[in-house]
Write a protein that holds these residues in place. Sequence first.
Motif, PDB file in Angstrom:
ATOM      1  N   ALA A 135     -50.515 -53.034  30.320  1.00  0.00           N
ATOM      2  CA  ALA A 135     -49.797 -53.370  28.871  1.00  0.00           C
ATOM      3  C   ALA A 135     -48.660 -54.202  28.964  1.00  0.00           C
ATOM      4  O   ALA A 135     -48.466 -55.287  28.295  1.00  0.00           O
ATOM      5  CB  ALA A 135     -49.548 -52.220  28.318  1.00  0.00           C
ATOM      6  N   VAL A 136     -47.480 -53.712  29.836  1.00  0.00           N
ATOM      7  CA  VAL A 136     -46.384 -54.582  30.086  1.00  0.00           C
ATOM      8  C   VAL A 136     -46.753 -55.904  30.674  1.00  0.00           C
ATOM      9  O   VAL A 136     -46.148 -56.803  30.165  1.00  0.00           O
ATOM     10  CB  VAL A 136     -45.235 -53.492  30.644  1.00  0.00           C
ATOM     11  CG1 VAL A 136     -44.052 -54.484  30.563  1.00  0.00           C
ATOM     12  CG2 VAL A 136     -44.782 -52.233  29.707  1.00  0.00           C
ATOM     13  N   GLU A 137     -47.185 -55.585  31.700  1.00  0.00           N
ATOM     14  CA  GLU A 137     -47.497 -57.043  32.358  1.00  0.00           C
ATOM     15  C   GLU A 137     -48.285 -57.924  31.224  1.00  0.00           C
ATOM     16  O   GLU A 137     -48.074 -59.337  31.374  1.00  0.00           O
ATOM     17  CB  GLU A 137     -48.776 -56.845  33.580  1.00  0.00           C
ATOM     18  CG  GLU A 137     -48.011 -56.401  34.499  1.00  0.00           C
ATOM     19  CD  GLU A 137     -48.599 -55.870  35.982  1.00  0.00           C
ATOM     20  OE1 GLU A 137     -49.926 -55.988  35.629  1.00  0.00           O
ATOM     21  OE2 GLU A 137     -48.009 -55.463  37.068  1.00  0.00           O
ATOM     22  N   LYS A 148     -46.523 -59.893  17.026  1.00  0.00           N
ATOM     23  CA  LYS A 148     -47.764 -59.178  16.802  1.00  0.00           C
ATOM     24  C   LYS A 148     -48.616 -59.529  17.975  1.00  0.00           C
ATOM     25  O   LYS A 148     -49.487 -58.646  18.602  1.00  0.00           O
ATOM     26  CB  LYS A 148     -48.413 -59.468  15.420  1.00  0.00           C
ATOM     27  CG  LYS A 148     -49.603 -58.434  15.445  1.00  0.00           C
ATOM     28  CD  LYS A 148     -50.310 -58.192  13.994  1.00  0.00           C
ATOM     29  CE  LYS A 148     -51.589 -57.673  13.855  1.00  0.00           C
ATOM     30  NZ  LYS A 148     -51.601 -56.213  14.363  1.00  0.00           N
ATOM     31  N   GLU A 149     -48.840 -60.734  18.311  1.00  0.00           N
ATOM     32  CA  GLU A 149     -49.924 -61.142  19.186  1.00  0.00           C
ATOM     33  C   GLU A 149     -49.450 -60.533  20.735  1.00  0.00           C
ATOM     34  O   GLU A 149     -50.077 -60.349  21.495  1.00  0.00           O
ATOM     35  CB  GLU A 149     -49.946 -62.772  19.367  1.00  0.00           C
ATOM     36  CG  GLU A 149     -50.495 -63.388  18.182  1.00  0.00           C
ATOM     37  CD  GLU A 149     -50.613 -64.917  18.211  1.00  0.00           C
ATOM     38  OE1 GLU A 149     -50.371 -65.424  19.375  1.00  0.00           O
ATOM     39  OE2 GLU A 149     -50.701 -65.511  17.189  1.00  0.00           O
ATOM     40  N   GLY A 154     -50.826 -56.616  25.040  1.00  0.00           N
ATOM     41  CA  GLY A 154     -50.237 -55.364  25.542  1.00  0.00           C
ATOM     42  C   GLY A 154     -51.203 -54.150  25.415  1.00  0.00           C
ATOM     43  O   GLY A 154     -51.657 -53.295  26.156  1.00  0.00           O
ATOM     44  N   ALA A 155     -51.464 -53.998  23.999  1.00  0.00           N
ATOM     45  CA  ALA A 155     -52.416 -52.757  23.393  1.00  0.00           C
ATOM     46  C   ALA A 155     -53.853 -53.004  23.938  1.00  0.00           C
ATOM     47  O   ALA A 155     -54.435 -51.940  24.474  1.00  0.00           O
ATOM     48  CB  ALA A 155     -52.464 -52.837  21.979  1.00  0.00           C
ATOM     49  N   ASN A 156     -54.256 -54.201  24.060  1.00  0.00           N
ATOM     50  CA  ASN A 156     -55.819 -54.351  24.832  1.00  0.00           C
ATOM     51  C   ASN A 156     -55.969 -53.963  25.769  1.00  0.00           C
ATOM     52  O   ASN A 156     -56.791 -53.729  26.427  1.00  0.00           O
ATOM     53  CB  ASN A 156     -56.166 -55.935  24.461  1.00  0.00           C
ATOM     54  CG  ASN A 156     -56.355 -56.149  23.046  1.00  0.00           C
ATOM     55  OD1 ASN A 156     -56.662 -55.300  22.184  1.00  0.00           O
ATOM     56  ND2 ASN A 156     -56.335 -57.428  22.594  1.00  0.00           N
ATOM     57  N   ALA A 157     -54.758 -54.652  26.921  1.00  0.00           N
ATOM     58  CA  ALA A 157     -54.689 -54.276  28.331  1.00  0.00           C
ATOM     59  C   ALA A 157     -54.683 -52.607  28.642  1.00  0.00           C
ATOM     60  O   ALA A 157     -55.229 -52.109  29.609  1.00  0.00           O
ATOM     61  CB  ALA A 157     -53.554 -55.011  28.798  1.00  0.00           C
ATOM     62  N   SER A 194     -52.112 -45.186  25.877  1.00  0.00           N
ATOM     63  CA  SER A 194     -52.916 -46.412  25.293  1.00  0.00           C
ATOM     64  C   SER A 194     -53.056 -46.199  23.843  1.00  0.00           C
ATOM     65  O   SER A 194     -53.012 -47.361  22.912  1.00  0.00           O
ATOM     66  CB  SER A 194     -54.269 -46.669  26.004  1.00  0.00           C
ATOM     67  OG  SER A 194     -55.136 -45.433  25.417  1.00  0.00           O
ATOM     68  N   CYS A 195     -53.003 -44.980  23.265  1.00  0.00           N
ATOM     69  CA  CYS A 195     -53.024 -44.879  21.892  1.00  0.00           C
ATOM     70  C   CYS A 195     -51.821 -45.241  21.058  1.00  0.00           C
ATOM     71  O   CYS A 195     -51.730 -45.993  20.224  1.00  0.00           O
ATOM     72  CB  CYS A 195     -53.413 -43.296  21.604  1.00  0.00           C
ATOM     73  SG  CYS A 195     -53.307 -42.942  19.855  1.00  0.00           S
TER      74      CYS A 195
END
Length: 204
Positions: A135-137, A148-149, A154-157, A194-195
């Motif tokens: 996420a952080v990467e 937001k993008e 990050g969220a998708n990862a 991830s949630c």
Amino acid sequence: MKQLTIEAFKGMLNNALTHIKAREDEFSKLDAVIGDGDHGQAIVTAFSVVVKGSEKGTEFKSMLNDMGFGVMLETSGSTSTLLGAFFLGMSDSASGSELDAEGVKKMFAGGLANVQKQTKAQPGDKTMMDALVPAVEAMQACASDDIKEILTAGANAALEGAKKTVDMKANFGRARNYGERSIGYADSGATSWSCMLASFAEAL
């Protein structure tokens, strides 16, 4: 969104708590496969303290500091230690009452760096690091200056990382004693983190 305000960040935290509470049983059931079965309760308790610590905040550094120390002092266990480390690390890397895209990236990178001081777990070990590190990467790699993008990347990862833990063998903590039996189930920590990260992006 070009600037992340304190109010927007509090909205992110509240949204995360709502989603974490809604999935408490799911996290505990996953934890019961290779652990104590209490992760759902642990993360709901810890994150409730985090949110409470943010309520009076008017600028990032002191608010994140209060959140991090609050969760470590009021609750015990690895969940609180890692969440506390995450927000304290964010506190080291954030200041002011608004953050631009670079500021947000720096804040999350600081959170991860401090968590890495608390755990030797790496991606692939079937822990929450399988969600947090990618996420952080992904946030750092996102070329957009829209916050937001960046958080969505990050969220998708994080969600992808948590999904990958299903096929992994646990290499860390007590879960590693289960060896091959840990395969076939997502890691509870990766799933809950991830949630949280997905809830942050959704709130904006």
